[in-house]
Design a protein around this motif. Structure first.
Motif, PDB file in Angstrom:
ATOM      1  N   LYS A  10       0.833  -1.208   0.000  1.00  0.00           N
ATOM      2  CA  LYS A  10       0.000   0.000   0.000  1.00  0.00           C
ATOM      3  C   LYS A  10       0.869   1.259   0.000  1.00  0.00           C
ATOM      4  O   LYS A  10       0.585   2.222  -0.713  1.00  0.00           O
ATOM      5  CB  LYS A  10      -0.924   0.004   1.220  1.00  0.00           C
ATOM      6  N   SER A  11       1.941   1.232   0.759  1.00  0.00           N
ATOM      7  CA  SER A  11       2.855   2.375   0.807  1.00  0.00           C
ATOM      8  C   SER A  11       3.517   2.603  -0.548  1.00  0.00           C
ATOM      9  O   SER A  11       3.623   3.745  -1.016  1.00  0.00           O
ATOM     10  CB  SER A  11       3.913   2.141   1.886  1.00  0.00           C
ATOM     11  N   ILE A  12       3.954   1.529  -1.195  1.00  0.00           N
ATOM     12  CA  ILE A  12       4.559   1.640  -2.529  1.00  0.00           C
ATOM     13  C   ILE A  12       3.545   2.209  -3.515  1.00  0.00           C
ATOM     14  O   ILE A  12       3.861   3.102  -4.308  1.00  0.00           O
ATOM     15  CB  ILE A  12       5.091   0.281  -3.004  1.00  0.00           C
ATOM     16  N   ALA A  13       2.317   1.696  -3.478  1.00  0.00           N
ATOM     17  CA  ALA A  13       1.270   2.173  -4.383  1.00  0.00           C
ATOM     18  C   ALA A  13       0.991   3.659  -4.174  1.00  0.00           C
ATOM     19  O   ALA A  13       0.863   4.419  -5.147  1.00  0.00           O
ATOM     20  CB  ALA A  13      -0.005   1.359  -4.183  1.00  0.00           C
ATOM     21  N   ARG A  15       3.007   5.992  -2.929  1.00  0.00           N
ATOM     22  CA  ARG A  15       4.144   6.793  -3.384  1.00  0.00           C
ATOM     23  C   ARG A  15       4.222   6.832  -4.914  1.00  0.00           C
ATOM     24  O   ARG A  15       4.635   7.828  -5.494  1.00  0.00           O
ATOM     25  CB  ARG A  15       5.438   6.268  -2.773  1.00  0.00           C
ATOM     26  N   THR A  16       3.809   5.742  -5.548  1.00  0.00           N
ATOM     27  CA  THR A  16       3.775   5.719  -7.014  1.00  0.00           C
ATOM     28  C   THR A  16       2.720   6.687  -7.531  1.00  0.00           C
ATOM     29  O   THR A  16       2.968   7.439  -8.481  1.00  0.00           O
ATOM     30  CB  THR A  16       3.477   4.296  -7.526  1.00  0.00           C
ATOM     31  N   GLN A  17       1.553   6.681  -6.909  1.00  0.00           N
ATOM     32  CA  GLN A  17       0.457   7.551  -7.337  1.00  0.00           C
ATOM     33  C   GLN A  17       0.831   9.025  -7.299  1.00  0.00           C
ATOM     34  O   GLN A  17       0.412   9.794  -8.163  1.00  0.00           O
ATOM     35  CB  GLN A  17      -0.779   7.341  -6.456  1.00  0.00           C
ATOM     36  N   ILE A  18       1.626   9.423  -6.316  1.00  0.00           N
ATOM     37  CA  ILE A  18       1.983  10.844  -6.197  1.00  0.00           C
ATOM     38  C   ILE A  18       3.283  11.183  -6.924  1.00  0.00           C
ATOM     39  O   ILE A  18       3.777  12.297  -6.851  1.00  0.00           O
ATOM     40  CB  ILE A  18       2.043  11.299  -4.721  1.00  0.00           C
ATOM     41  N   GLY A  19       3.828  10.192  -7.651  1.00  0.00           N
ATOM     42  CA  GLY A  19       4.990  10.437  -8.478  1.00  0.00           C
ATOM     43  C   GLY A  19       6.330  10.449  -7.756  1.00  0.00           C
ATOM     44  O   GLY A  19       7.318  10.927  -8.302  1.00  0.00           O
ATOM     45  N   LYS A  20       6.375   9.916  -6.559  1.00  0.00           N
ATOM     46  CA  LYS A  20       7.623   9.896  -5.797  1.00  0.00           C
ATOM     47  C   LYS A  20       8.558   8.772  -6.239  1.00  0.00           C
ATOM     48  O   LYS A  20       9.772   8.894  -6.103  1.00  0.00           O
ATOM     49  CB  LYS A  20       7.343   9.739  -4.291  1.00  0.00           C
ATOM     50  N   VAL A  34       0.936  -8.088  -3.611  1.00  0.00           N
ATOM     51  CA  VAL A  34       0.598  -6.715  -3.965  1.00  0.00           C
ATOM     52  C   VAL A  34      -0.924  -6.558  -4.066  1.00  0.00           C
ATOM     53  O   VAL A  34      -1.481  -5.544  -3.669  1.00  0.00           O
ATOM     54  CB  VAL A  34       1.292  -6.315  -5.291  1.00  0.00           C
ATOM     55  N   GLY A  35      -1.573  -7.583  -4.598  1.00  0.00           N
ATOM     56  CA  GLY A  35      -3.039  -7.641  -4.637  1.00  0.00           C
ATOM     57  C   GLY A  35      -3.700  -6.446  -5.264  1.00  0.00           C
ATOM     58  O   GLY A  35      -3.357  -6.026  -6.364  1.00  0.00           O
ATOM     59  N   GLU A  36      -4.647  -5.895  -4.550  1.00  0.00           N
ATOM     60  CA  GLU A  36      -5.455  -4.796  -5.082  1.00  0.00           C
ATOM     61  C   GLU A  36      -4.645  -3.540  -5.361  1.00  0.00           C
ATOM     62  O   GLU A  36      -5.085  -2.660  -6.085  1.00  0.00           O
ATOM     63  CB  GLU A  36      -6.594  -4.465  -4.121  1.00  0.00           C
ATOM     64  N   ASN A  37      -3.444  -3.452  -4.813  1.00  0.00           N
ATOM     65  CA  ASN A  37      -2.597  -2.281  -5.049  1.00  0.00           C
ATOM     66  C   ASN A  37      -1.864  -2.335  -6.376  1.00  0.00           C
ATOM     67  O   ASN A  37      -1.257  -1.354  -6.783  1.00  0.00           O
ATOM     68  CB  ASN A  37      -1.578  -2.136  -3.908  1.00  0.00           C
ATOM     69  N   SER A  38      -1.907  -3.477  -7.070  1.00  0.00           N
ATOM     70  CA  SER A  38      -1.128  -3.639  -8.305  1.00  0.00           C
ATOM     71  C   SER A  38      -1.522  -2.634  -9.382  1.00  0.00           C
ATOM     72  O   SER A  38      -0.687  -2.248 -10.200  1.00  0.00           O
ATOM     73  CB  SER A  38      -1.240  -5.064  -8.839  1.00  0.00           C
TER      74      SER A  38
END
Length: 76
Positions: A10-13, A15-20, A34-38
């Motif tokens: 969830k943390s990786i997802a 950070r990816t969403q905000i472009g970090k 990863v499940g639903e966060n993939s």
């Protein structure tokens, strides 16, 4: 294990969403974690071992064949 893995995914997802970060996940077991966060990851591969070899920079036979065909630009 399950709870910690879900928190990390969830943390990786997020950070990816905000472009970090650019996030990459590969292999069936990893994708299961990863499940639903993939959907929020940059790149997801189910190839597992082949995916890891590709990340290492190894030439994959199937990709090499496709690149060869593309380079030849076969015209009937």
């Amino acid at each position: 294990f399950d709870q910690g893995s879900n928190i990390i995914a969830k943390s990786i997802a997020q950070r990816t969403q905000i472009g970090k970060i650019i996030s990459v996940a590969g292999g069936g077991d990893t994708i299961a974690v990863v499940g639903e966060n993939s959907a929020d990851f940059t790149y997801v591969s189910t190839a597992g071992g082949a995916f890891l070899e590709w990340l290492e920079g190894k030439v994959l036979p199937g990709v090499e064949a496709l690149e060869s065909i593309n380079e030849q630009k076969l015209v009937p």
